[in-house]
Design a protein around this motif. Structure first.
Motif, PDB file in Angstrom:
ATOM      1  N   UNK A   6      37.383   9.293 -15.568  1.00 14.95           N
ATOM      2  CA  UNK A   6      36.645  10.442 -15.051  1.00 14.95           C
ATOM      3  C   UNK A   6      36.122  10.064 -13.682  1.00 14.95           C
ATOM      4  N   UNK A   7      36.369  10.913 -12.711  1.00 16.87           N
ATOM      5  CA  UNK A   7      35.943  10.660 -11.343  1.00 16.87           C
ATOM      6  C   UNK A   7      35.163  11.871 -10.859  1.00 16.87           C
ATOM      7  N   UNK A  16      26.528  13.120 -17.667  1.00 15.80           N
ATOM      8  CA  UNK A  16      26.540  14.237 -18.623  1.00 15.80           C
ATOM      9  C   UNK A  16      27.854  14.282 -19.400  1.00 15.80           C
ATOM     10  N   UNK A  17      28.977  14.115 -18.700  1.00 17.28           N
ATOM     11  CA  UNK A  17      30.280  14.131 -19.385  1.00 17.28           C
ATOM     12  C   UNK A  17      30.426  12.955 -20.341  1.00 17.28           C
ATOM     13  N   UNK A  18      29.930  11.793 -19.920  1.00 19.03           N
ATOM     14  CA  UNK A  18      29.997  10.622 -20.796  1.00 19.03           C
ATOM     15  C   UNK A  18      29.130  10.825 -22.034  1.00 19.03           C
ATOM     16  N   UNK A  35      32.717   0.739 -21.074  1.00 19.55           N
ATOM     17  CA  UNK A  35      32.461   1.602 -19.928  1.00 19.55           C
ATOM     18  C   UNK A  35      32.481   0.739 -18.681  1.00 19.55           C
ATOM     19  N   UNK A  36      33.302   1.127 -17.716  1.00 25.05           N
ATOM     20  CA  UNK A  36      33.430   0.373 -16.473  1.00 25.05           C
ATOM     21  C   UNK A  36      32.447   0.934 -15.455  1.00 25.05           C
ATOM     22  N   UNK A  37      31.626   0.067 -14.893  1.00 29.20           N
ATOM     23  CA  UNK A  37      30.636   0.460 -13.895  1.00 29.20           C
ATOM     24  C   UNK A  37      30.813  -0.415 -12.655  1.00 29.20           C
ATOM     25  N   UNK A  38      30.455   0.112 -11.474  1.00 25.58           N
ATOM     26  CA  UNK A  38      30.661  -0.663 -10.252  1.00 25.58           C
ATOM     27  C   UNK A  38      29.646  -1.771 -10.018  1.00 25.58           C
ATOM     28  N   UNK A  39      28.492  -1.711 -10.660  1.00 24.43           N
ATOM     29  CA  UNK A  39      27.492  -2.739 -10.425  1.00 24.43           C
ATOM     30  C   UNK A  39      26.361  -2.681 -11.430  1.00 24.43           C
ATOM     31  N   UNK A  40      25.467  -3.662 -11.336  1.00 24.43           N
ATOM     32  CA  UNK A  40      24.363  -3.779 -12.282  1.00 24.43           C
ATOM     33  C   UNK A  40      23.380  -2.617 -12.173  1.00 24.43           C
ATOM     34  N   UNK A  41      23.173  -2.102 -10.974  1.00 23.38           N
ATOM     35  CA  UNK A  41      22.264  -0.978 -10.799  1.00 23.38           C
ATOM     36  C   UNK A  41      22.746   0.270 -11.513  1.00 23.38           C
ATOM     37  N   UNK A  42      24.028   0.556 -11.403  1.00 24.78           N
ATOM     38  CA  UNK A  42      24.606   1.717 -12.091  1.00 24.78           C
ATOM     39  C   UNK A  42      24.559   1.501 -13.593  1.00 24.78           C
ATOM     40  N   UNK A  43      24.801   0.276 -14.037  1.00 21.86           N
ATOM     41  CA  UNK A  43      24.731  -0.037 -15.472  1.00 21.86           C
ATOM     42  C   UNK A  43      23.336   0.258 -16.009  1.00 21.86           C
TER      43      UNK A  43
END
Length: 95
Positions: A6-7, A16-18, A35-43
């Motif tokens: 999902x992009x 919301x979609x997740x 779940x793939x996240x770009x970094x620790x902050x987004x996680x």
């Protein structure tokens, strides 16, 4: 095992979609979702956002793109790691 991508430019819309996807009953409730996240902050933000939307954020495995690629293709592939190449050193020499 499946893969969904999902992009979106809006992180809140993705959360919301997740949350909608995770709220559906899974075949095996003991299997964790990756779940793939770009970094620790987004996680951290996403964990909080999912807990707020679903009431709990549990049995989720967060990983980074490089780790996912390394796991999927094998550590010996060399893909998924930040590597310095000739272009990096050419740009560095100009600074």
């Amino acid at each position: 095992m499946g893969f969904e991508l999902h992009v979106d430019r809006d992180l809140i819309a993705l959360a919301d979609r997740l949350a909608d996807r995770l709220s559906q009953a899974a075949e095996d409730p003991f299997t964790s979702e990756t779940i793939v996240v770009p970094g620790a902050g987004v996680k951290a933000w996403l964990s909080h956002a999912l807990a707020h939307r679903l009431g709990i954020c549990a049995n989720l495995s967060f990983t980074y793109p490089a780790a996912l690629i390394s796991t999927a293709l094998g550590a010996g592939s060399g893909l998924g790691r930040w590597q310095t190449g000739p272009l990096t050193w050419a740009v560095q020499s100009l600074t």
